[in-house]
Enzyme design. Structure first.
Site, PDB file in Angstrom:
ATOM      1  N   ASP A  67       0.831  -1.209   0.000  1.00 27.56           N
ATOM      2  CA  ASP A  67       0.000   0.000   0.000  1.00 27.56           C
ATOM      3  C   ASP A  67       0.859   1.250   0.000  1.00 27.56           C
ATOM      4  OD1 ASP A  67       0.942  -0.421   2.586  1.00 27.56           O
ATOM      5  OD2 ASP A  67      -1.021  -0.857   3.423  1.00 27.56           O
ATOM      6  N   ASN A 136      -7.175  -3.174  14.558  1.00 25.02           N
ATOM      7  CA  ASN A 136      -8.582  -3.363  14.174  1.00 25.02           C
ATOM      8  C   ASN A 136      -8.765  -4.542  13.207  1.00 25.02           C
ATOM      9  OD1 ASN A 136      -7.516  -2.418  11.784  1.00 25.02           O
ATOM     10  ND2 ASN A 136      -8.835  -0.617  11.602  1.00 25.02           N
ATOM     11  N   HIS A 138      -7.138  -4.892  10.286  1.00 25.62           N
ATOM     12  CA  HIS A 138      -6.925  -4.605   8.859  1.00 25.62           C
ATOM     13  C   HIS A 138      -5.660  -5.278   8.337  1.00 25.62           C
ATOM     14  CE1 HIS A 138      -4.468  -0.584   9.490  1.00 25.62           C
ATOM     15  NE2 HIS A 138      -3.685  -1.640   9.533  1.00 25.62           N
ATOM     16  N   GLU A 143      -9.677  -1.781   5.608  1.00 20.42           N
ATOM     17  CA  GLU A 143     -10.225  -1.508   6.937  1.00 20.42           C
ATOM     18  C   GLU A 143     -11.532  -2.287   7.136  1.00 20.42           C
ATOM     19  OE1 GLU A 143      -8.208  -0.014   8.796  1.00 20.42           O
ATOM     20  OE2 GLU A 143      -7.844   2.091   8.317  1.00 20.42           O
TER      21      GLU A 143
HETATM   22  P1  PGA Z   1       2.333  -1.889  12.632  1.00 15.89           P
HETATM   23  O1  PGA Z   1       1.212  -1.809  11.512  1.00 15.89           O
HETATM   24  O2  PGA Z   1       3.321  -2.886  12.178  1.00 15.89           O
HETATM   25  O3  PGA Z   1       2.929  -0.506  12.666  1.00 15.89           O
HETATM   26  O4  PGA Z   1       1.640  -2.265  13.902  1.00 15.89           O
HETATM   27  C1  PGA Z   1       0.693  -2.975  11.006  1.00 15.89           C
HETATM   28  C2  PGA Z   1      -0.494  -2.654  10.126  1.00 15.89           C
HETATM   29  O5  PGA Z   1      -1.238  -1.719  10.463  1.00 15.89           O
HETATM   30  O6  PGA Z   1      -0.696  -3.350   9.133  1.00 15.89           O
END
Ligand code: PGA
Length: 245
Positions: A67, A136, A138, A143
């Site tokens: 992304d 959450n 995702h 999301e």
């Molecule tokens: P993080 O993010 O490794 O900074 O916890 C993971 C994500 O949101 O996919």
């Protein structure tokens, strides 16, 4: 799902790096799907060290990142592309023309997403997709929602997702873009193998829901239950909610 619970963040990073190194040893022209975020920072440190000591060769590999923020140019210091340059690309022998990214400054986001899907297909699909997970649930910027687009698409970010990216923007949540481009869950599910990585207590609920909950677009990572070759690599803290582990 195959769940591997390791002691801590260090052990998780080491194990996932070993998997990438083994994949490239077995298949030098492998196509890798790569994440950004805090979780893979140690993984990329291991891969840089392995490259520096001659234990891995990226010269024939292809990469596709998951992304990118909409509105940020590749050389914007908070872009995911810049993150990848800092943590991996600038330090290893990946061929520049085999590094693929969604272009955050495209004038036509929908067309850019179609281009990305075609590029992945032309490369023969993703052999190994590495994923982080949001608190959450995702994956990429997919999301939680009542429905999800399957292919790569423009995505709106939840407030919590913007907060967890604020560090990239000097701690200023308001500076984090509201929109991004992301591989879709379908793009991810077409990968031949997937490793979902999570560390820390903040991910425990999301990991429980992903591994032992219902398959639901309300927890996008739970859709990985539909894939036959997913490994979930977590530390003790992220595994704390799993029943019967
Ligand atoms: P993080 O993010 O490794 O900074 O916890 C993971 C994500 O949101 O996919």
């Amino acid at each position: 799902m195959n769940v591997r619970i390791l002691k801590d963040e260090k052990a998780v990073a080491r194990a996932v790096a070993a998997r990438v190194i083994a994949t490239l040893a077995d298949r030098p022209a492998a196509v890798l799907g790569l994440p950004t975020g805090r979780t893979p920072i140690q993984l990329y440190a291991h891969l840089r060290a392995a490259y520096a000591s001659g234990r891995v060769d990226f010269s024939k590999a292809t990469t596709f990142n998951l992304d990118e923020f909409l509105g940020l140019a590749p050389d914007h210091p908070a872009s995911y592309r810049a993150f990848m340059e800092t943590h991996l690309f600038a330090h290893v022998n990946l061929s520049r023309r085999r590094i693929h990214f969604l272009n955050g400054v495209t004038s036509d986001p929908a067309a850019e997403c179609v281009r990305y899907e075609k590029a992945i297909a032309r490369a023969g699909g993703i052999d190994l997709q590495i994923l982080g997970i949001g608190g959450n649930g995702h994956i990429g910027f997919n999301e939680p929602a009542s429905g999800l687009l399957s292919d790569s698409h423009p995505a709106r970010l939840e407030p919590g997702t913007r907060r967890s990216n604020a560090d990239l923007f000097g701690g200023r949540v308001e500076a984090v873009p509201r929109e991004a481009l992301s591989m879709g869950v379908g793009t991810i599910l077409r990968s031949k193998a997937v490793i979902l990585v999570a560390t820390g207590a903040g991910k425990a609920d999301a990991i429980k829901a992903t591994v032992q909950g219902l398959v639901t677009t309300r927890v996008p990572a739970s859709l990985l239950q539909l894939h036959g070759a997913v490994e979930v690599v977590v530390d003790e803290a992220a595994a704390a909610g799993l029943v019967g582990r």
